[in-house]
Design an enzyme around this catalytic site. Structure first.
Site, PDB file in Angstrom:
ATOM      1  N   GLU A  59       5.898  -2.638  -4.235  1.00 36.13           N
ATOM      2  CA  GLU A  59       6.830  -2.690  -2.942  1.00 36.13           C
ATOM      3  C   GLU A  59       7.415  -3.949  -2.701  1.00 36.13           C
ATOM      4  OE1 GLU A  59       4.177  -0.652  -2.731  1.00 36.13           O
ATOM      5  OE2 GLU A  59       4.979   1.206  -2.968  1.00 36.13           O
ATOM      6  N   HIS A 128       2.525   9.215   5.128  1.00 37.13           N
ATOM      7  CA  HIS A 128       3.953   9.859   4.603  1.00 37.13           C
ATOM      8  C   HIS A 128       4.696  10.220   5.796  1.00 37.13           C
ATOM      9  CE1 HIS A 128       1.653  10.221   0.945  1.00 37.13           C
ATOM     10  NE2 HIS A 128       2.901  10.364   0.212  1.00 37.13           N
TER      11      HIS A 128
END
Lengths: 323, 374
Positions: A59, A128
């Site tokens: 990321e 999540h």
């Protein structure tokens, strides 16, 4: 046509890429797979692997290379696959993406859009379902928005990509399958303007992203109680459209702010501070908050107890009315 | 059977660095030709390398002086690393880009960046004050190794555009432990981006020596893991540094992808003017390192080759002194700008972020002015 929020965002990216060949779309699994939520579905087929590409699973690399690409002259749209997986890129977000223009005394601009599916409510496994908006909104140099309607899914995506500043678009993942009409071209309010979605007279309910639908449902339910709620869709967390909020508060005298994010130092705290400063004499009750708790996001089977819902909103509404 | 599928079609042994660092100049200035690393420079260019190193050392010393005089808050000296920086940057073309850390005055001098403007960061008048697009020299990056990703992304952009430029990311031995250079080399390898990762291994990350930083055989060996060639050179040998970088840059420009260079050098000064190396290394070690001074060695070479006489030497010294004076003039007592500028550059399009806060600061400034005039 009737489309889902995910399809509206997909169309927004598609049209932005068609309008400007400097727009790139990249991230993890956004190419062939079309993204884990299919938000980038078919874009690689349409625009090719040079403009829509899968990155390595890194990321910081995604945001750091987006910065280099923007310095070069591209208009990158980067995806963080999930809210909780944006954290490895935190330094690139805060030390570089946010600051480069200021550090360079205005000489370097970074027209980067970062799309992040965020929030809970889908029964997902740990990491999540995070609501990290305060991290980004607290960082000077970033702009932060969150669409709560299908039309805004399209329009805010287009506006974010067209903006010359870095914009983080927090996409409410639990609403990706929400359907509504989308008539193009869409005209909505400017990117950073709050919108009154439902006029009312008793209490203003402020929400954004995933909680907008919940707030609208709360307003329907409130009608049965004889309460008239005005729902304001905040849309932008950085900057916050103070004037629209103040105008609503002047009409109702009461305000409940809703978000999934943990309560302390969350967006509602900032809004409450602004309202008491700007509209003190209009207040009939303290600004109240219907938010997530100050705990880590819970395991899936407990999320219904953690997330704000219609009942939690109406409890705060009642408190405000009883004050 | 059972072996994992290789990601690339490259024989890993072809990516390995040489057994010994590439070295073309002895400490006494004797030049050894190496057919794998030709030095394709004419006499003027050879003299220019010397000029850049001497100017670099002079302005670097002047910046330390300015800090001692209270004109800079802090300064990070590159003393001893002149050959590594100048040799590396000299291998780039004008269109190429440099992404520096915060210790790259030598690379800045080589690129022609205004040295005085580089000091605004350290004085605190602003966070930078040169135009990156003028000399293709990005902003100094203080968070360690983070600029490697910007270099990789920029190079990816160039590749998407079929633009034959190369980017170079400078970072240090300490940075090779960080995640961002790792991710940058991963991306660069996958996308075959035209970027050269240039590690100045100056042996020390503030107080932590290399053997506490890594267990890798050399830093150059790390390249193999990213599918790119690892180069290893004597970073105090400007010709070796130049020739090795040139090879990597030419290869990147040809479309063959990135490379990692480890230039062995030594940070002869403290980490910054705030640091005290006597707490972690010996005087003796520093004296040993000083014997490998890159400028002394190169000057002996030029003299042997008849490329530098006393007159030219003096001329270069005078040019360096003039540059140091010019730099001093730019920064000495340089005032900060209008405090209202704090709000000016945060966004291209400030959509109401600062409406109220601007007023607050303006009111505070007006009150101060009132106090001053009262």
């Amino acid at each position: 046509m009737t489309v889902t929020l995910a399809q509206a965002i997909n169309r927004g990216i598609h049209d932005a890429m068609e309008a400007d060949d400097r727009v790139l779309m990249f991230g993890e699994d956004v190419g062939k797979l079309g993204g884990v939520f299919r938000v980038t579905d078919t874009l690689q087929e349409t625009f090719g692997t040079d403009r829509v590409y899968d990155t390595p699973l890194a990321e910081s690399g995604i945001i750091g290379t987006a910065i280099g690409l923007a310095m070069y002259g591209f208009r990158p749209v980067a995806e963080m696959q999930f809210d909780g997986f944006a954290y490895p890129a935190f330094e690139q977000f805060t030390s570089h993406l946010a600051k480069m223009r200021n550090r360079s005394r205005g000489r370097v601009k970074l027209p980067v859009t970062v799309r992040i599916p965020f929030g809970g409510g889908i029964g997902a496994v740990e990491h999540h379902s995070e609501s990290p908006e305060t991290y980004w909104a607290h960082t000077a140099g970033l702009k932060v928005v969150s669409p709560g309607t299908v039309a805004d899914g399209y329009a805010m995506t287009r506006a974010a990509i067209a903006a010359d500043d870095p914009v983080i678009v927090l996409e409410p993942k639990r609403r990706y399958w929400m359907k509504d009409d989308l008539e193009l071209p869409v005209t909505t309010e400017p990117l950073h303007k709050a919108v009154v979605r439902r006029p009312g007279t008793d209490v203003t309910v402020v929400a954004y992203g995933p909680m907008l639908k919940t707030a609208m449902e709360a307003a329907d339910a409130a009608e049965e109680e004889g309460w008239s709620l005005e729902v304001v869709d905040l849309r932008s967390l950085s900057p916050i459209d103070t004037d629209t909020l103040v105008a609503s508060l002047q009409r109702t005298g009461r305000m409940v702010v809703v978000h999934e994010a943990a309560q302390s130092l969350g967006p509602a705290a900032e809004i409450a501070a602004r309202m008491q400063q700007e509209a003190f004499y209009h207040l009939e009750a303290p600004i109240l908050r219907a938010t997530g708790y100050d705990t880590p996001y819970p395991p899936a089977m407990l999320e219904e107890f953690w997330l704000p819902d219609v009942d939690r909103i109406l409890d705060r509404v009642e408190e405000a009315l009883d004050y | 059977m059972g072996a994992s599928q290789p990601a690339g079609d490259v024989d890993p042994s072809t990516l390995l660095p040489p057994a010994e660092p590439v070295h073309l100049l002895d400490p006494d200035g004797t030049y050894h030709e190496d057919p794998d690393h030709p030095v394709d420079l004419d006499d003027d260019q050879l003299r220019m390398l010397y000029r850049h190193m001497v100017v670099t050392r002079k302005v670097d010393r002047e910046a330390i002086n300015l800090q001692r005089q209270g004109q800079l808050g802090v300064y990070a000296s590159l003393l001893g690393q002149e050959a590594a920086q100048v040799g590396g940057a000299f291998a780039l073309s004008e269109e190429d880009w440099v992404f520096p850390s915060y210790r790259e005055m030598g690379a800045a001098v080589t690129r022609g960046v205004d040295t005085g403007k580089m000091l605004h960061l350290f004085r605190g008048t602003w966070l930078s004050d040169h135009d990156p697009y003028e000399h293709h020299f990005a902003l100094y990056s203080i968070p360690i190794g983070t600029q490697a990703l910007h270099a990789a992304g920029f190079a990816m952009g160039a590749k998407f555009d079929d633009n034959p430029i190369v980017t170079m990311a400078y970072f240090g031995d300490g940075a090779t432990s960080e995640g961002d250079p790792h991710e940058a080399m991963t991306f660069a390898g996958v996308f075959k981006a035209p970027v050269v990762f240039f590690v100045q291994n100056n042996q020390w990350a503030i107080s932590v020596p290399l053997d506490q930083q890594t267990a890798a055989p050399t830093l150059a060996h790390k390249a193999v893991g990213y599918g790119m060639p690892g180069h290893h050179c004597d970073g105090n040998d400007v010709l070796a540094t130049y020739a090795v970088t040139r090879k990597a840059v030419d290869r990147a420009r040809s479309g063959a992808g990135p490379a990692l260079i480890e230039a062995l050098t030594y940070r002869m000064e403290a980490h910054t003017t705030s640091d005290d190396p006597s707490r972690y290394r010996t005087r003796q070690e520093e004296e040993e390192a000083a014997k490998t001074d890159p400028i002394v060695r190169y000057k002996l070479f030029l003299e042997k080759e008849g490329l530098l006489d006393a007159d030219l030497g003096e001329q270069v010294e005078a040019e360096a002194a003039a540059e140091a004076t010019r730099m001093r003039d730019e920064i000495y007592e340089a005032p900060h700008g209008d405090p209202m500028e704090l709000f000016e550059h945060v966004y291209v399009d400030d959509t109401g972020h600062f409406e109220r806060q601007r007023e607050v600061l303006a009111t505070e400034l007006a009150a101060r002015d009132g106090e001053v005039s009262a």
